[in-house]
Write a protein that holds these residues in place. Sequence first.
Motif, PDB file in Angstrom:
ATOM      1  N   LEU A 135      -9.102  -5.756 -22.532  1.00 27.00           N
ATOM      2  CA  LEU A 135      -9.815  -6.546 -21.523  1.00 27.00           C
ATOM      3  C   LEU A 135      -8.953  -6.733 -20.277  1.00 27.00           C
ATOM      4  N   GLN A 136      -7.652  -6.982 -20.490  1.00 26.58           N
ATOM      5  CA  GLN A 136      -6.738  -7.130 -19.355  1.00 26.58           C
ATOM      6  C   GLN A 136      -6.569  -5.796 -18.617  1.00 26.58           C
ATOM      7  N   LEU A 137      -6.510  -4.706 -19.368  1.00 25.88           N
ATOM      8  CA  LEU A 137      -6.421  -3.386 -18.747  1.00 25.88           C
ATOM      9  C   LEU A 137      -7.621  -3.148 -17.832  1.00 25.88           C
ATOM     10  N   GLU A 138      -8.789  -3.579 -18.275  1.00 27.98           N
ATOM     11  CA  GLU A 138      -9.990  -3.423 -17.457  1.00 27.98           C
ATOM     12  C   GLU A 138      -9.959  -4.324 -16.219  1.00 27.98           C
ATOM     13  N   MET A 139      -9.271  -5.461 -16.323  1.00 28.52           N
ATOM     14  CA  MET A 139      -9.083  -6.304 -15.130  1.00 28.52           C
ATOM     15  C   MET A 139      -8.259  -5.548 -14.086  1.00 28.52           C
ATOM     16  N   TYR A 140      -7.174  -4.912 -14.554  1.00 32.65           N
ATOM     17  CA  TYR A 140      -6.363  -4.126 -13.622  1.00 32.65           C
ATOM     18  C   TYR A 140      -7.190  -2.994 -13.021  1.00 32.65           C
ATOM     19  N   ALA A 141      -7.978  -2.324 -13.869  1.00 33.42           N
ATOM     20  CA  ALA A 141      -8.799  -1.200 -13.392  1.00 33.42           C
ATOM     21  C   ALA A 141      -9.851  -1.676 -12.399  1.00 33.42           C
TER      22      ALA A 141
END
Length: 471
Positions: A232-238
């Motif tokens: 979920l955090q990776l998708e925030m960065y993306a």
Amino acid sequence: MHPTHRRPRTAPAARTRPRPFAIAAGLLAATTVLAACGPSISGGSDDGAGGSGTTSADPDRLQAPTGSPSGEITIWDRSGDLFEVFDAVIDDFNEVYPDVVVHHEAVDIDAKLQNTVITETDVPDGVFLDDAKVAGYADYLWDLSDVLAPYVDDIAPQKVDVNSLDGGIYGVPFDLDPGLLFYNATALEAAGVDATQIETYDDLLDAARQYQQAVPDAQPIHLEQSAFLGQLQLEMYASQLGTSIADEDGELRLDSDAYRQILGWLDTVQSEGLGTRAEYLSPSDVGPLEDGRQVFYPWAIWFSFAPEQQLTQTTGDWRAMPLPAWEEGGARSGAMGGSSFVLPKAGENADLAWLFYEFLMFDEAGYSAVWGPNDTYPNGLATSIPAYLPAADPSAPLFGPVAGLGDQDLWTTAVEAGAQIPGGAPTPSWWAGAVDYLGTDVQRMLDGELTPDQVIEQATADIQSNLVDRQ
């Protein structure tokens, strides 16, 4: 997401288990065929008692009721404090619509909604649902394009995009969850680090190195250890870079420079010993947060709950600022999580439920009651901001300064960050299943077992063959 219900929005499935949404898709398809043989579903009754009285050219698009709406609606929300907030707004709603009776029920939505819509038995008229799940239920939901038309230009683009599929909009956007950089201002100041000078992720690395020189046992930046929250955090960065795991057609797009940049940065944090690897607010996370070894936390706005209620030793020491940009001048925030309201087609009075959500989200009295001071939150609901832009006015805060953040004006910081979130794409129905591959492989990278390129190559192949191709 809200403190007491800021749990993972979708439980990751075990790799050996059948994929629930794949099963649901099959059952949904079967149900759709059966439904085609049964009574047609329209946008509410046309008898003037809770009905629209209007006919849509497209039978899948909900129409708002006309005349004097009346009838009963059943609304599903999760239990917890947010349920109490919504419950308190019903009296305000009934001042506008006195003849609409709201049955507000606290329900385990993840456990009940799928079977309920499949069997079309006791289907609620409106449901609180994670954005990540809306696309997976779209076949069962009203297309809200017509009723949202007066508001859609004033809704955060990311929320419209995440609720859109094949030209329809299937959710009434609720909260916007901008990513922010939370930091321990007191600890950083003592170490001579000026966090306010951080503008890029390279600046954040430099600040972490500087802090570690002053506090040698520190690992200043949070690295999420939960596979689900890590994804979920990776998708925030993306999201900051205007991309996501899949495009608007559901096609994988992990194999990209954007994901290589993000994974490369995370790998640098880990390899240089600049990160505290822990699950979100677990004991092994709270300890370093409280004793000053972990001072940077890139996370959604709902982390504001922690300094308010959980970080008792450092409450008041924390602050929030926009996320660093991936490149100079780039977006300073991305979306992490979020929820909307959906209206099942099989709900008896979905058109009346629309009136409830319209009041809740787009009427000043409604959204002020949700985010403003109330019995549950005397200072207001400070763990998200409205997705409806007229309600998210930087000069007209709905919640007050946050004591856990040193009485910072979080409203203005979050609203200004939220305005920078690029548009998005619908979350694919297989997103939760992807945690078994992408989320797990990111953790293996942080264990030193995979390189960023290997994560992309392996996760892409696994997700394509095990999730996308099996839909």
